[in-house]
Design a protein around this motif. Structure first.
Motif, PDB file in Angstrom:
ATOM      1  N   SER A  70     -21.202  45.554   4.920  1.00 11.52           N
ATOM      2  CA  SER A  70     -21.773  45.065   6.169  1.00 11.52           C
ATOM      3  C   SER A  70     -20.687  44.823   7.196  1.00 11.52           C
ATOM      4  O   SER A  70     -19.551  44.465   6.861  1.00 11.52           O
ATOM      5  N   ARG A  71     -21.063  44.996   8.454  1.00 12.72           N
ATOM      6  CA  ARG A  71     -20.193  44.554   9.540  1.00 12.72           C
ATOM      7  C   ARG A  71     -20.127  43.034   9.544  1.00 12.72           C
ATOM      8  O   ARG A  71     -21.091  42.359   9.183  1.00 12.72           O
ATOM      9  N   LEU A  72     -18.988  42.516   9.951  1.00 15.83           N
ATOM     10  CA  LEU A  72     -18.828  41.078  10.127  1.00 15.83           C
ATOM     11  C   LEU A  72     -19.229  40.693  11.542  1.00 15.83           C
ATOM     12  O   LEU A  72     -19.284  41.537  12.441  1.00 15.83           O
ATOM     13  N   ILE A  73     -19.510  39.419  11.744  1.00 20.21           N
ATOM     14  CA  ILE A  73     -19.840  38.934  13.076  1.00 20.21           C
ATOM     15  C   ILE A  73     -18.561  38.789  13.893  1.00 20.21           C
ATOM     16  O   ILE A  73     -17.586  38.178  13.443  1.00 20.21           O
ATOM     17  N   ASP A  74     -18.561  39.380  15.097  1.00 19.92           N
ATOM     18  CA  ASP A  74     -17.416  39.251  15.998  1.00 19.92           C
ATOM     19  C   ASP A  74     -17.368  37.829  16.563  1.00 19.92           C
ATOM     20  O   ASP A  74     -18.367  37.153  16.663  1.00 19.92           O
TER      21      ASP A  74
ATOM     22  N   GLN B 105     -15.313  44.484   8.249  1.00 22.64           N
ATOM     23  CA  GLN B 105     -16.384  44.682   7.274  1.00 22.64           C
ATOM     24  C   GLN B 105     -16.152  43.824   6.032  1.00 22.64           C
ATOM     25  O   GLN B 105     -15.034  43.402   5.746  1.00 22.64           O
ATOM     26  N   ILE B 106     -17.242  43.625   5.293  1.00 22.47           N
ATOM     27  CA  ILE B 106     -17.152  42.962   3.995  1.00 22.47           C
ATOM     28  C   ILE B 106     -17.961  43.779   2.994  1.00 22.47           C
ATOM     29  O   ILE B 106     -19.021  44.321   3.336  1.00 22.47           O
ATOM     30  N   LEU B 107     -17.436  43.913   1.788  1.00 22.79           N
ATOM     31  CA  LEU B 107     -18.081  44.680   0.730  1.00 22.79           C
ATOM     32  C   LEU B 107     -18.322  43.782  -0.470  1.00 22.79           C
ATOM     33  O   LEU B 107     -17.396  43.119  -0.954  1.00 22.79           O
ATOM     34  N   PHE B 108     -19.575  43.759  -0.943  1.00 21.68           N
ATOM     35  CA  PHE B 108     -19.934  43.087  -2.192  1.00 21.68           C
ATOM     36  C   PHE B 108     -20.261  44.180  -3.203  1.00 21.68           C
ATOM     37  O   PHE B 108     -21.006  45.120  -2.900  1.00 21.68           O
ATOM     38  N   LYS B 109     -19.758  44.032  -4.421  1.00 16.08           N
ATOM     39  CA  LYS B 109     -19.847  45.147  -5.361  1.00 16.08           C
ATOM     40  C   LYS B 109     -19.901  44.648  -6.796  1.00 16.08           C
ATOM     41  O   LYS B 109     -19.219  43.691  -7.174  1.00 16.08           O
ATOM     42  N   ASN B 110     -20.739  45.297  -7.601  1.00 16.41           N
ATOM     43  CA  ASN B 110     -20.654  45.144  -9.050  1.00 16.41           C
ATOM     44  C   ASN B 110     -20.714  46.541  -9.674  1.00 16.41           C
ATOM     45  O   ASN B 110     -20.427  47.525  -8.993  1.00 16.41           O
ATOM     46  N   GLU B 111     -21.104  46.634 -10.926  1.00 17.21           N
ATOM     47  CA  GLU B 111     -21.027  47.920 -11.618  1.00 17.21           C
ATOM     48  C   GLU B 111     -21.942  48.990 -11.009  1.00 17.21           C
ATOM     49  O   GLU B 111     -21.608  50.174 -11.016  1.00 17.21           O
ATOM     50  N   ASP B 112     -23.096  48.595 -10.498  1.00 19.16           N
ATOM     51  CA  ASP B 112     -24.036  49.617 -10.027  1.00 19.16           C
ATOM     52  C   ASP B 112     -24.614  49.360  -8.637  1.00 19.16           C
ATOM     53  O   ASP B 112     -25.490  50.107  -8.188  1.00 19.16           O
ATOM     54  N   THR B 113     -24.142  48.346  -7.944  1.00 16.42           N
ATOM     55  CA  THR B 113     -24.675  48.036  -6.618  1.00 16.42           C
ATOM     56  C   THR B 113     -23.533  47.767  -5.646  1.00 16.42           C
ATOM     57  O   THR B 113     -22.571  47.073  -5.995  1.00 16.42           O
ATOM     58  N   GLU B 114     -23.652  48.322  -4.445  1.00 18.22           N
ATOM     59  CA  GLU B 114     -22.690  48.044  -3.381  1.00 18.22           C
ATOM     60  C   GLU B 114     -23.441  47.675  -2.111  1.00 18.22           C
ATOM     61  O   GLU B 114     -24.414  48.342  -1.742  1.00 18.22           O
ATOM     62  N   LEU B 115     -22.980  46.622  -1.454  1.00 14.61           N
ATOM     63  CA  LEU B 115     -23.506  46.247  -0.141  1.00 14.61           C
ATOM     64  C   LEU B 115     -22.321  46.089   0.785  1.00 14.61           C
ATOM     65  O   LEU B 115     -21.419  45.296   0.522  1.00 14.61           O
TER      66      LEU B 115
ATOM     67  N   ILE C   6     -14.599  50.394   2.884  1.00 12.58           N
ATOM     68  CA  ILE C   6     -13.745  49.267   3.243  1.00 12.58           C
ATOM     69  C   ILE C   6     -12.314  49.771   3.369  1.00 12.58           C
ATOM     70  O   ILE C   6     -11.878  50.630   2.592  1.00 12.58           O
ATOM     71  N   ASP C   7     -11.572  49.292   4.344  1.00 13.49           N
ATOM     72  CA  ASP C   7     -10.191  49.743   4.537  1.00 13.49           C
ATOM     73  C   ASP C   7      -9.270  49.272   3.411  1.00 13.49           C
ATOM     74  O   ASP C   7      -8.338  49.972   3.023  1.00 13.49           O
ATOM     75  N   ASN C   8      -9.526  48.078   2.903  1.00 12.12           N
ATOM     76  CA  ASN C   8      -8.648  47.488   1.893  1.00 12.12           C
ATOM     77  C   ASN C   8      -9.389  47.367   0.569  1.00 12.12           C
ATOM     78  O   ASN C   8     -10.194  46.468   0.377  1.00 12.12           O
TER      79      ASN C   8
ATOM     80  N   GLN D  17     -23.699  40.231 -14.072  1.00 12.15           N
ATOM     81  CA  GLN D  17     -22.450  40.951 -13.828  1.00 12.15           C
ATOM     82  C   GLN D  17     -21.611  40.167 -12.826  1.00 12.15           C
ATOM     83  O   GLN D  17     -22.160  39.584 -11.893  1.00 12.15           O
ATOM     84  N   PRO D  18     -20.285  40.150 -12.981  1.00 13.46           N
ATOM     85  CA  PRO D  18     -19.440  39.486 -11.979  1.00 13.46           C
ATOM     86  C   PRO D  18     -19.507  40.220 -10.643  1.00 13.46           C
ATOM     87  O   PRO D  18     -19.772  41.421 -10.584  1.00 13.46           O
ATOM     88  N   LEU D  19     -19.244  39.503  -9.580  1.00 14.12           N
ATOM     89  CA  LEU D  19     -19.315  40.036  -8.229  1.00 14.12           C
ATOM     90  C   LEU D  19     -17.906  40.164  -7.664  1.00 14.12           C
ATOM     91  O   LEU D  19     -17.106  39.226  -7.756  1.00 14.12           O
ATOM     92  N   LYS D  20     -17.599  41.315  -7.078  1.00 17.03           N
ATOM     93  CA  LYS D  20     -16.323  41.505  -6.401  1.00 17.03           C
ATOM     94  C   LYS D  20     -16.554  41.547  -4.892  1.00 17.03           C
ATOM     95  O   LYS D  20     -17.521  42.157  -4.428  1.00 17.03           O
ATOM     96  N   ILE D  21     -15.632  40.924  -4.153  1.00 18.32           N
ATOM     97  CA  ILE D  21     -15.741  40.835  -2.703  1.00 18.32           C
ATOM     98  C   ILE D  21     -14.478  41.417  -2.080  1.00 18.32           C
ATOM     99  O   ILE D  21     -13.366  41.002  -2.413  1.00 18.32           O
ATOM    100  N   TYR D  22     -14.655  42.389  -1.188  1.00 16.00           N
ATOM    101  CA  TYR D  22     -13.551  43.024  -0.474  1.00 16.00           C
ATOM    102  C   TYR D  22     -13.746  42.768   1.021  1.00 16.00           C
ATOM    103  O   TYR D  22     -14.877  42.777   1.510  1.00 16.00           O
ATOM    104  N   VAL D  23     -12.666  42.592   1.743  1.00 13.06           N
ATOM    105  CA  VAL D  23     -12.746  42.280   3.171  1.00 13.06           C
ATOM    106  C   VAL D  23     -11.690  43.065   3.937  1.00 13.06           C
ATOM    107  O   VAL D  23     -10.548  43.194   3.476  1.00 13.06           O
ATOM    108  N   ASP D  24     -12.085  43.606   5.097  1.00 13.07           N
ATOM    109  CA  ASP D  24     -11.086  44.123   6.034  1.00 13.07           C
ATOM    110  C   ASP D  24     -11.343  43.486   7.398  1.00 13.07           C
ATOM    111  O   ASP D  24     -12.059  42.490   7.503  1.00 13.07           O
ATOM    112  N   SER D  25     -10.784  44.038   8.445  1.00  7.39           N
ATOM    113  CA  SER D  25     -10.847  43.382   9.746  1.00  7.39           C
ATOM    114  C   SER D  25     -12.249  43.337  10.349  1.00  7.39           C
ATOM    115  O   SER D  25     -12.537  42.497  11.206  1.00  7.39           O
TER     116      SER D  25
END
Length: 371
Positions: free
Chosen positions: A236-240, A224-234, A120-122, A214-222
């Motif tokens: 994905s591209r966003l829909i244009d 992509q979106i990233l979902f993350k916790n202590e041991d799992t990361e997903l 993720i960029d940000n 576990q709490p979920l953290k969400i990161y976003v750039d222009s």
């Protein structure tokens, strides 16, 4: 590479990344799963270039290294193993799978050829939210979403972040659902709002693979979106494309308001569905001066039925309004409260369903136009 890992841990990790495996034959390595040691832990990852999932799991690492192997073969060996203790090592570009009474060798590909999982960029700004709360909010709207080749911009869930609240919205043009997450239900260091559309497949995987504890953290750039916790990361591209201005179809007022028991209405719709026609239609009406809602359906080959539900009613009575019973039930079954407020706006305007005790959710249902 040589590691010893428990079957339960390995199986859980493989199940987490399964939906990121590509079915395309153009790049055979996308059918592979990456198995690699990482900071004294084991990283298992898969990507189809639109979606990537990484799962970190534990095991005894005897020798560092990595390899990629076909997911389906590897998962089948793990799933059918009758031993809890599994030894994984590589022999060149082959993965050697061993238990106390079994061994197999799977042809693999060097892990350095595996596609780079995007970043993720940000990574400075994020939203942190209770996973159970987020999953519940997504489930409230998910039924209203559908993949559309004609309108790809609605093939997902709109994530509308407004700094003090989050709106989740989904529509397939026949119904629309919205769920609001209020400011006291999440933490964030974003100082600006944004709107992104999360692909349906992506948001469905978030519900499946992230544990509730576990709490979920969400990161976003222009893009992509990233979902993350202590041991799992997903990631994905966003829909244009811009999500449609859905707020213009939300009725600003209603000619009536019906307070009705949810379970009774669900039962009435299920019974009526047995006699519905080719358009899955059920009809409702409210006669002037009455305090019952009539749910009706008829089929020339089967027969007809009629169900009366006592209600609290204010406003104007209405003649028959027809709805798709499947869409009707989708909006009802996610409601957690005993009573609903049902606002019916005749045969050519959308109707609104919402819990009587919860203003954070509503479901808009378009009627079936009848001649």
């Amino acid at each position: 590479m040589k590691v010893i890992i428990l079957k339960s841990n390995l199986k859980e990790a493989l199940m987490s990344v399964e939906k990121a495996i590509s079915e395309s034959g153009n790049l055979p390595i996308l059918k592979n799963v990456l198995f690699k040691t990482f900071n004294n832990r084991i990283k298992i990852a898969a990507t189809n270039l639109n979606l990537a999932v990484t799962k970190i799991t534990s095991g005894k690492i005897i020798e560092e290294g990595g390899i990629t192997v076909p997911f389906s073969t590897f998962y089948s060996l793990v799933n059918n193993s009758d031993n809890e203790r599994i030894t994984i090592e590589n022999d060149g570009n082959n993965l050697v799978f061993k238990t106390d009474n079994y061994s197999a060798k799977i042809q693999g590909i060097n892990h350095e050829e595996f596609p780079i999982i995007p970043k993720i960029d940000n990574e400075d700004n994020f939203i942190e939210i209770d996973t159970v709360l987020f999953k519940d909010a997504v489930m409230k709207v998910l039924n209203a979403a559908q993949i559309s080749e004609i309108r790809p911009e609605i093939s997902g869930v709109l994530f509308d972040f407004q700094t003090t609240l989050i709106k989740l919205v989904a529509t397939d043009a026949f119904r629309l659902a919205q769920k609001v997450i209020n400011t006291n239900q999440f933490k964030s260091n974003f100082n600006h709002g944004f709107k992104v559309t999360i692909p349906l497949r992506t948001i469905s995987e978030v519900i499946k693979i992230f544990p509730d504890n576990q709490p979920l953290k969400i990161y976003v750039d222009s893009s992509q979106i990233l979902f993350k916790n202590e041991d799992t990361e997903l990631i994905s591209r966003l829909i244009d494309g811009e999500y449609p201005d859905y707020e213009q179809i939300i009725p600003k007022d209603s000619s009536n308001e019906i307070v009705i028991n949810k379970d009774q209405l669900v039962n009435a719709i299920k019974l009526a569905s047995n006699f519905s026609g080719k358009t899955n239609d059920v009809r409702i009406k409210m006669n002037e001066g009455q305090k019952v809602l009539e749910v009706y359906s008829a089929n020339q080959y089967l027969g007809e039925n009629n169900y009366l539900i006592p209600v609290k009613f204010k406003g104007e009575s209405f003649e028959e309004v027809s709805f798709n019973w499947r869409y009707f039930l989708d909006g009802l079954k996610v409601v957690d409260h005993e009573n609903l407020i049902f606002c019916v706006n005749n045969n050519n305007k959308p109707s609104v369903i919402r819990p009587a005790e919860d203003a954070s959710y509503f479901y808009i249902l378009m009627p079936i136009k009848t001649v």
